[in-house]
Design an enzyme around this catalytic site. Sequence first.
Site, PDB file in Angstrom:
ATOM      1  N   TYR A 176      75.449  44.653  45.818  1.00  0.00           N
ATOM      2  CA  TYR A 176      74.764  44.133  46.979  1.00  0.00           C
ATOM      3  C   TYR A 176      74.570  42.502  46.967  1.00  0.00           C
ATOM      4  O   TYR A 176      74.058  42.299  45.737  1.00  0.00           O
ATOM      5  CB  TYR A 176      73.369  44.726  47.324  1.00  0.00           C
ATOM      6  CG  TYR A 176      72.489  44.019  48.335  1.00  0.00           C
ATOM      7  CD1 TYR A 176      72.784  43.972  49.662  1.00  0.00           C
ATOM      8  CD2 TYR A 176      71.520  43.065  48.015  1.00  0.00           C
ATOM      9  CE1 TYR A 176      71.963  43.390  50.678  1.00  0.00           C
ATOM     10  CE2 TYR A 176      70.510  42.448  48.730  1.00  0.00           C
ATOM     11  CZ  TYR A 176      71.195  42.571  50.049  1.00  0.00           C
ATOM     12  OH  TYR A 176      70.228  41.719  51.159  1.00  0.00           O
ATOM     13  N   TYR A 191      17.326  35.131  47.981  1.00  0.00           N
ATOM     14  CA  TYR A 191      18.392  35.784  47.542  1.00  0.00           C
ATOM     15  C   TYR A 191      19.557  34.748  47.282  1.00  0.00           C
ATOM     16  O   TYR A 191      20.099  34.705  46.011  1.00  0.00           O
ATOM     17  CB  TYR A 191      19.376  36.858  48.303  1.00  0.00           C
ATOM     18  CG  TYR A 191      18.688  38.053  48.587  1.00  0.00           C
ATOM     19  CD1 TYR A 191      17.228  38.144  47.778  1.00  0.00           C
ATOM     20  CD2 TYR A 191      18.936  39.216  49.333  1.00  0.00           C
ATOM     21  CE1 TYR A 191      16.785  39.592  47.760  1.00  0.00           C
ATOM     22  CE2 TYR A 191      18.566  40.278  49.457  1.00  0.00           C
ATOM     23  CZ  TYR A 191      17.222  40.692  48.355  1.00  0.00           C
ATOM     24  OH  TYR A 191      16.678  41.985  48.657  1.00  0.00           O
ATOM     25  N   ARG A 205      17.937  33.157  43.439  1.00  0.00           N
ATOM     26  CA  ARG A 205      18.166  34.151  42.647  1.00  0.00           C
ATOM     27  C   ARG A 205      19.292  35.091  42.470  1.00  0.00           C
ATOM     28  O   ARG A 205      19.394  35.842  41.264  1.00  0.00           O
ATOM     29  CB  ARG A 205      16.608  34.853  42.559  1.00  0.00           C
ATOM     30  CG  ARG A 205      16.612  36.066  43.644  1.00  0.00           C
ATOM     31  CD  ARG A 205      15.159  36.587  43.467  1.00  0.00           C
ATOM     32  NE  ARG A 205      14.667  37.235  44.806  1.00  0.00           N
ATOM     33  CZ  ARG A 205      14.658  38.405  44.909  1.00  0.00           C
ATOM     34  NH1 ARG A 205      14.971  39.222  44.032  1.00  0.00           N
ATOM     35  NH2 ARG A 205      13.991  39.156  46.124  1.00  0.00           N
ATOM     36  N   PHE A 220      61.060  41.626  44.667  1.00  0.00           N
ATOM     37  CA  PHE A 220      61.101  40.591  45.510  1.00  0.00           C
ATOM     38  C   PHE A 220      59.779  40.509  46.309  1.00  0.00           C
ATOM     39  O   PHE A 220      59.317  39.687  47.214  1.00  0.00           O
ATOM     40  CB  PHE A 220      62.275  40.266  46.386  1.00  0.00           C
ATOM     41  CG  PHE A 220      62.662  41.170  46.991  1.00  0.00           C
ATOM     42  CD1 PHE A 220      61.971  42.068  48.002  1.00  0.00           C
ATOM     43  CD2 PHE A 220      64.052  41.724  46.697  1.00  0.00           C
ATOM     44  CE1 PHE A 220      62.525  43.001  48.606  1.00  0.00           C
ATOM     45  CE2 PHE A 220      64.661  42.852  47.204  1.00  0.00           C
ATOM     46  CZ  PHE A 220      63.818  43.592  48.351  1.00  0.00           C
ATOM     47  N   GLU A 265      64.107  46.104  56.204  1.00  0.00           N
ATOM     48  CA  GLU A 265      62.747  45.756  55.546  1.00  0.00           C
ATOM     49  C   GLU A 265      61.678  46.042  56.395  1.00  0.00           C
ATOM     50  O   GLU A 265      60.986  45.656  57.070  1.00  0.00           O
ATOM     51  CB  GLU A 265      62.848  44.038  55.243  1.00  0.00           C
ATOM     52  CG  GLU A 265      64.229  43.608  54.548  1.00  0.00           C
ATOM     53  CD  GLU A 265      64.433  42.349  54.456  1.00  0.00           C
ATOM     54  OE1 GLU A 265      63.969  41.432  55.200  1.00  0.00           O
ATOM     55  OE2 GLU A 265      65.592  41.947  54.115  1.00  0.00           O
TER      56      GLU A 265
END
Length: 519
Positions: A54, A280, A283, A328, A412
């Site tokens: 390929y 919050y 702390r 890839f 793909e």
Amino acid sequence: MKNFNYGIDHLTIGICLDIAAGKVKGVINDKAAAGINTSWKEVEKIVHAQLPVYGINTGFGPLCDTRISEKDTSLLQSNILKSHSVGVGKPIPQEIAKLMLITKVHALAQGYSGIVPQTLERIIWHIDNDIIPVVPEKGSVGASGDLAPLSHLFLPLIGLGYVNIGDEKHPAGEILKEHNLQPLVLGPKEGLALINGTQFILAFAIKAVERLNNALNLADLVGAMSLEGLMGSSRPFDARLHAIRPFKGTKHVAKRLAALLEGSVIGSSHIGCDRVQDPYSLRCMPQVHGASRNAWLHLKELTEIELNSVTDNPIIFNADDTISGGNFHGQPLALPLDYATVAAAELGNIADRRCYLMSEGRYGLPKLLTEHAGLNSGLMIPQYTTAALVTENKTMCFPASADSVPTSLGQEDHVSMGSISGRKLHMVLDNIEYIQAIELLYASQALEFRRPLQSAPVIESCHELVRQHVPFIKEDRVFAEDINALHQLIISGQFLSTATETAEKHNINISDDDEFGIY
């Protein structure tokens, strides 16, 4: 200057950035050259024996069953660079493009790609001379490699496309002529080897690891300044508390905060007060900042694996042993990049809350951090900007990797979209740097209302640096100028450098542990 041996040495994020900055020189030593030559000769055997492999003697993608004659194998490789150069949008930053070149050389120099040595030499010439190809930011789906951006990156090898020299853009062909260089004639497999890979995603990940690390360090430092301005308690940073819930990031942040606040007169002035606990955003800094650090650690680990990987296709072991696989595919980086985007956004969310808290007029601070509210709006509106930026960040937290659009006529059929993940993370980091500049504006103003009490040395040195660029706010002015000045202190690295230098001078340990560094 120290050398780095492409294809042989272990590449870290810090070393990669140093090569890009010209602090380290990347070279190909004899061992790497031998492997490159061996792989190239194996490709020649494939071509001469007409073995079907390929991308060497077949078409690409859905055209993989179309055989290409031996005489056309070189034309096939230059055609793929041309046809796949379909990127659009603004050019990516030159540093990112340079990181793409560096990481591509390191991958190809490992000797599995059939690249010709002269091609690698030409790429290194671009790196060493800061002649950086122009690469559009959009067009990669992050699956068969970053095809479009890598094609643009390597068009100059064949005399096409554009390059940047400093701030000036030039046709690549003209620059080659000026340097008495000829466009390359690509050998079999070379075009495919150049554009198969994750180097676009990877380059954004490398830079993101550096930038997010800076943002995390800033979050602790500016958060500590805000806590002092609000007369918050350092008790929640006690190491014993975090030993019984031992997340790495949480322990690291708690240790840094405790060190930054140790010896503060402001802190000792209200020990035993009737405030039972803080909100919050104060702390829970170890838990929130620390969770983002854990995400950073994950991104760093996977980025470094990818840095030293071969993401080409097909892989050439020898003429009789080639594998057409999926190295890839960008999914291994796409997921942690999306995770890191959420982690970065959270630094902005909690910083915005601290800005709001400092503007409320609680804990002995004047409302909107101004002594003459009414005639003056004080620091009412900068928090609008943090609110806008954190909301914009939230819209970018949708994971690009959760989507896939089939391409290449279905060949793909699952793609990572990791290129989008990488770009979004940097957009969020851009906003974070402004949010942190605004919190710094608030924290520095709040600290002034605690005078004559002093904070700890690092915090005081950072406050002094701020005051060299942004004076105390007595009445309304154009606050955008203050924000931009503080933003420049942040992105230039000067603010963190001041903190580090002061800490070293006073033997205060706020430096990164090895695990939290980039080398």
